[in-house]
Design a protein around this motif. Structure first.
Motif, PDB file in Angstrom:
ATOM      1  N   ASN A 110       1.055  14.647 -14.019  1.00 43.56           N
ATOM      2  CA  ASN A 110       0.410  14.858 -15.322  1.00 43.56           C
ATOM      3  C   ASN A 110       1.372  14.595 -16.471  1.00 43.56           C
ATOM      4  O   ASN A 110       1.062  14.896 -17.612  1.00 43.56           O
ATOM      5  CB  ASN A 110      -0.165  16.268 -15.434  1.00 43.56           C
ATOM      6  N   GLY A 111       2.514  14.024 -16.149  1.00 44.36           N
ATOM      7  CA  GLY A 111       3.503  13.740 -17.193  1.00 44.36           C
ATOM      8  C   GLY A 111       3.727  12.247 -17.331  1.00 44.36           C
ATOM      9  O   GLY A 111       4.508  11.657 -16.587  1.00 44.36           O
ATOM     10  N   PRO A 112       3.059  11.593 -18.266  1.00 43.44           N
ATOM     11  CA  PRO A 112       3.212  10.138 -18.369  1.00 43.44           C
ATOM     12  C   PRO A 112       4.552   9.702 -18.958  1.00 43.44           C
ATOM     13  O   PRO A 112       4.925   8.534 -18.857  1.00 43.44           O
ATOM     14  CB  PRO A 112       2.063   9.740 -19.305  1.00 43.44           C
ATOM     15  N   ASN A 113       5.281  10.646 -19.569  1.00 42.08           N
ATOM     16  CA  ASN A 113       6.611  10.345 -20.115  1.00 42.08           C
ATOM     17  C   ASN A 113       6.591   9.165 -21.084  1.00 42.08           C
ATOM     18  O   ASN A 113       7.456   8.289 -21.027  1.00 42.08           O
ATOM     19  CB  ASN A 113       7.597  10.061 -18.976  1.00 42.08           C
ATOM     20  N   LEU A 114       5.617   9.164 -21.963  1.00 44.73           N
ATOM     21  CA  LEU A 114       5.485   8.018 -22.863  1.00 44.73           C
ATOM     22  C   LEU A 114       6.627   7.921 -23.856  1.00 44.73           C
ATOM     23  O   LEU A 114       6.961   6.845 -24.330  1.00 44.73           O
ATOM     24  CB  LEU A 114       4.149   8.082 -23.610  1.00 44.73           C
TER      25      LEU A 114
END
Ligand SMILES: Cc1cc2nc3c(=O)[nH]c(=O)nc-3n(C[C@H](O)[C@H](O)[C@H](O)COP(=O)(O)O)c2cc1C
Ligand code: SF4
Length: 689
Positions: A110-114
């Motif tokens: 759930n962490g796209p790290n954009l």
């Protein structure tokens, strides 16, 4: 005086090595401040401490730079330099004897790290799951990664201890948190000792908690937040599996924090869920473990809360939104002031802050995330300015909140309402299906004002400029609301679209006044908040053949920011509404509308006997304009200021109106509460000081 029926809520309760002073437990919730401004959040938690909560948590706090959720604003505890800000947070939380908790998260898939562009790590290599459909995939953790991840949790736990927290909550609910990703067969497709059987899927949580206990000793408590039911199909972590997991690991955490909902179905916070909606899912779990349990469910009624504890369902009453809407909820119950509780309405506006990377607002509590501003205390009398009285024209959310806040500054207030009921738009919207809780906005303020000697509400009192000048109040606040437009102006049409003679065009106001179109009805939603969906469902349920046409790619698009959209779309389908996305309406005729693709010139005919135009609203500002035109007469009439607020100034969500009312009251007589939140404000400048 406290009602003895609620005594049980004030009994101290152990959590591992600690004792909470009562059963009121503020579960983690974000606030839009996040790592950019933990000081504002610290001030907010400080007010909750004053409000009597026994346990107060931070929002989710990412503990490593390979995990970061965009557009969410969560806290960070990536490195030692994040400790001092968080220490200020824990100090604030503990000011009135509350236990201070921090929620540690590793967001995995759930962490796209954009922002960081780091590769997210998760039990299995799967695409990232967020509303924004980020085209990012997680890499599967290898054995070394798992060791690293365990070490990162240990480091974060040590830092949490250094930052002065009493409890650590490990996040494994709502689809967030690596713990849930390991536990669920949907996201854990491993074939090693961490995947497959429940014993294997549980291993990671067991190892992390054991590591953390070794590292931080036995002075802190460790809690585990797990989903009560993933509701994502056969592979999801079901309620039955949650029970097996808890039974198998009954002593694993010092407290079980049980919260329903996943990112996919957003079944946690929702206006469609009534108080204690999760009771069924949590009932009986206490028979599986002796550790205390906290559960949530938009709790605002002390009777319901006491019942949850007395029946042994919960040991702690978990509150996120109720604590936002009323940070003083425990104190009010303790002091026997039940009528003073400002109940959450379930609108989820507070979540829009997270979703839009901005400071959160609350419809009911206009000072949520404003606690850092000087010169205002939500529960005490505040300083008055030079003038003495205020006339408020209009009793919608803006007018009522202005009246309430002005009372708290000691002004004499008169509220004039043209209709025989107060509440403005809310008086009617509360009658629509699913919106009855909206009425709490009015009821709370109505009751509060009825208790004050310095305010009078006049119903059926439509005022014009002549009468206002004659009354001669020193300050006049115009809060006359807005009306829905029927002239064809919308976001899509800055000039009115053609409406042929004989075409039947209705507005939400017509429907709320009881005029209900039948037959083939097009609901044209270019407003994108809840009204289009609510009316489409209402009409379909009353037998109309409804087509909802919206230029957006989603039904009730803005409700995505409140996590509600995902519930609205299926409701409409079930009610038989045909949904037409990415299309507008360009012409309205007696038996059809012309609909266009928003990306091309292509048009279609949609047969319709009537159109409900949920497009835009027109400010009701006639009295204000008349008064402005007669500004030269103000001084003779004794008027010092005339101000336009709320929807009458510019229509928006109800939360904007209550905020405008509050701000008006604060700024009257030269008070200036300042601009938008400056980041990293010093915590020394707090209202609580
Ligand atoms: C604005 C907002 C932010 C939230 N952020 C978090 C969070 O950071 N961590 C978490 O575990 N749950 C979070 N939640 C979920 C709440 O902890 C809680 O489980 C949910 O809101 C249901 O409880 P309630 O009915 O008392 O609001 C959040 C909820 C809201 C409304
Ligand atoms: S914004 Fe709405 S849902 Fe959130 S706490 Fe306030 S009233 Fe409740």
């Amino acid at each position: 005086m406290r009602d003895p029926r609620y005594d049980i809520l004030f009994e101290p309760m152990k959590i591992g090595p600690l004792t909470a002073k009562n059963r009121f437990y503020q579960v983690p919730h974000c606030n839009g401040g996040g790592y950019r401004d933990p000081s504002a959040a610290a001030a907010m938690r400080g007010i909750k401490a004053e409000g009597g909560w026994g346990v107060i948590f931070t929002e989710q706090c990412e503990m490593h730079h390979t995990s970061e959720i965009t557009p969410f604003i969560e806290l960070r505890l990536w490195e030692d330099k994040d400790i001092p800000q968080l220490r200020k947070m824990s100090e604030r939380m503990k000011t009135h004897g509350a236990l201070a908790g921090i929620q540690l998260a590793y967001s995995g898939i759930n962490g796209p790290n954009l922002y960081t562009k780091e590769v997210p790590l998760a039990p299995s290599a799967l695409p990232i799951r967020t509303f924004t459909n980020d085209p990012v995939q997680a890499r599967a953790l290898d054995k070394q990664d798992i060791k690293d991840l365990r070490r990162w949790f240990v480091n974060a736990a040590k830092r949490s201890k250094d930052a002065g927290f009493d409890l650590i909550c490990l996040y494994g609910a709502h689809g967030f948190g690596i713990f849930q990703h390991f536990l669920s067969r949907a996201t854990n497709q491993r074939s090693d000792e961490y995947g497959g059987s429940l014993e294997n899927r549980a291993r990671f949580s067991q190892e992390v908690i054991a590591d953390m206990r070794d590292a931080i000793g036995d002075t802190m408590a460790i809690t585990l937040r797990v989903s009560l039911d993933e509701t994502i199909g056969e592979l999801g972590f079901s309620n039955a599996e949650v029970r097996d997991y808890i039974e198998m690991n009954k002593d694993l955490p010092d407290l079980w924090d049980l919260a329903q909902g996943t990112w996919e179905d957003c079944s946690g916070p929702s206006r469609f869920k009534e108080e204690a909606a999760q009771e069924q899912l949590v009932r009986g779990i206490h028979e599986l473990t002796d550790k205390p349990i906290v559960g949530v469910g938009r709790f605002t009624s002390p009777d319901v809360m006491a019942k949850m504890v007395k029946t042994g369902t919960l040991d702690f009453i978990g509150c996120a939104r109720p604590s936002i809407a009323d940070p003083f909820l425990p104190k009010k119950i303790e002091e026997g002031r039940i009528e003073d509780i400002r109940e959450c309405i379930g609108c989820n506006i507070c979540i829009t802050g997270d979703m839009t990377m901005s400071i959160s607002r609350c419809t009911q509590n206009p000072t949520f995330m404003e606690e850092w501003r000087k010169g205002w205390h939500p529960e005490k009398m505040n300083d008055k300015g030079d003038s003495d009285n205020v006339l408020i024209v209009g009793s919608g959310p803006a007018g009522l909140e202005a009246a309430w806040a002005l009372c708290r500054r000691g002004y004499d207030v008169a509220v004039a309402e043209a209709r025989d009921v107060i509440g403005g738009r809310v008086a009617r919207e509360r009658l629509l299906p699913g919106l009855s809780a909206w009425g709490r906005v009015v009821d709370y303020r109505d009751y509060q004002l009825s208790q004050r000697p310095n305010v009078e509400i006049y119903r059926e009192s439509e005022l014009d400029a002549d009468s206002i000048l004659e009354f001669g109040f020193e300050n006049v606040c115009i809060a006359t609301g807005s009306t829905w437009r029927r002239d064809g102006v919308s976001r899509q049409h800055v000039v009115p679209m053609p409406i042929a003679e004989g075409a039947k065009v209705y507005t939400p106001d017509d429907l709320m006044d009881g005029t209900i179109p039948s037959g083939r009805v097009v609901v044209y939603d270019d407003d994108h908040y809840y009204m289009g969906g609510v009316l489409a469902e209402l009409l379909a349920k009353q037998g109309a053949q409804v087509t909802l046409v919206t230029p957006s790619a989603f039904v009730s698009d803005w409700t995505n920011n409140t996590l509600e959209q995902i519930a609205i779309h299926p409701r409409l389908i079930e009610a038989g509404v045909e949904i037409v996305l990415n299309q507008g309406v360009t012409e309205i005729h007696p038996d059809h509308v012309v609909s266009n693709c928003v990306y091309t010139d292509r048009t279609w005919k949609i047969e319709a006997d009537a159109v409900v135009m949920v497009a835009s609203r027109l400010e009701t500002n006639g009295v204000y304009n008349d008064l402005k035109a007669r500004e030269a007469e103000w001084a003779d009439a004794g008027i010092k200021s005339v101000k336009l607020i709320g929807d009458a100034n510019a229509p928006g969500p109800i939360a904007w109106a209550t905020y405008a009312g509050h701000r008006y009251a604060r700024e009257l007589d030269g008070g200036d509460i300042g601009d938008a939140l400056p980041f990293r404000r010093e915590i020394t400048e707090l209202a609580v000081d």
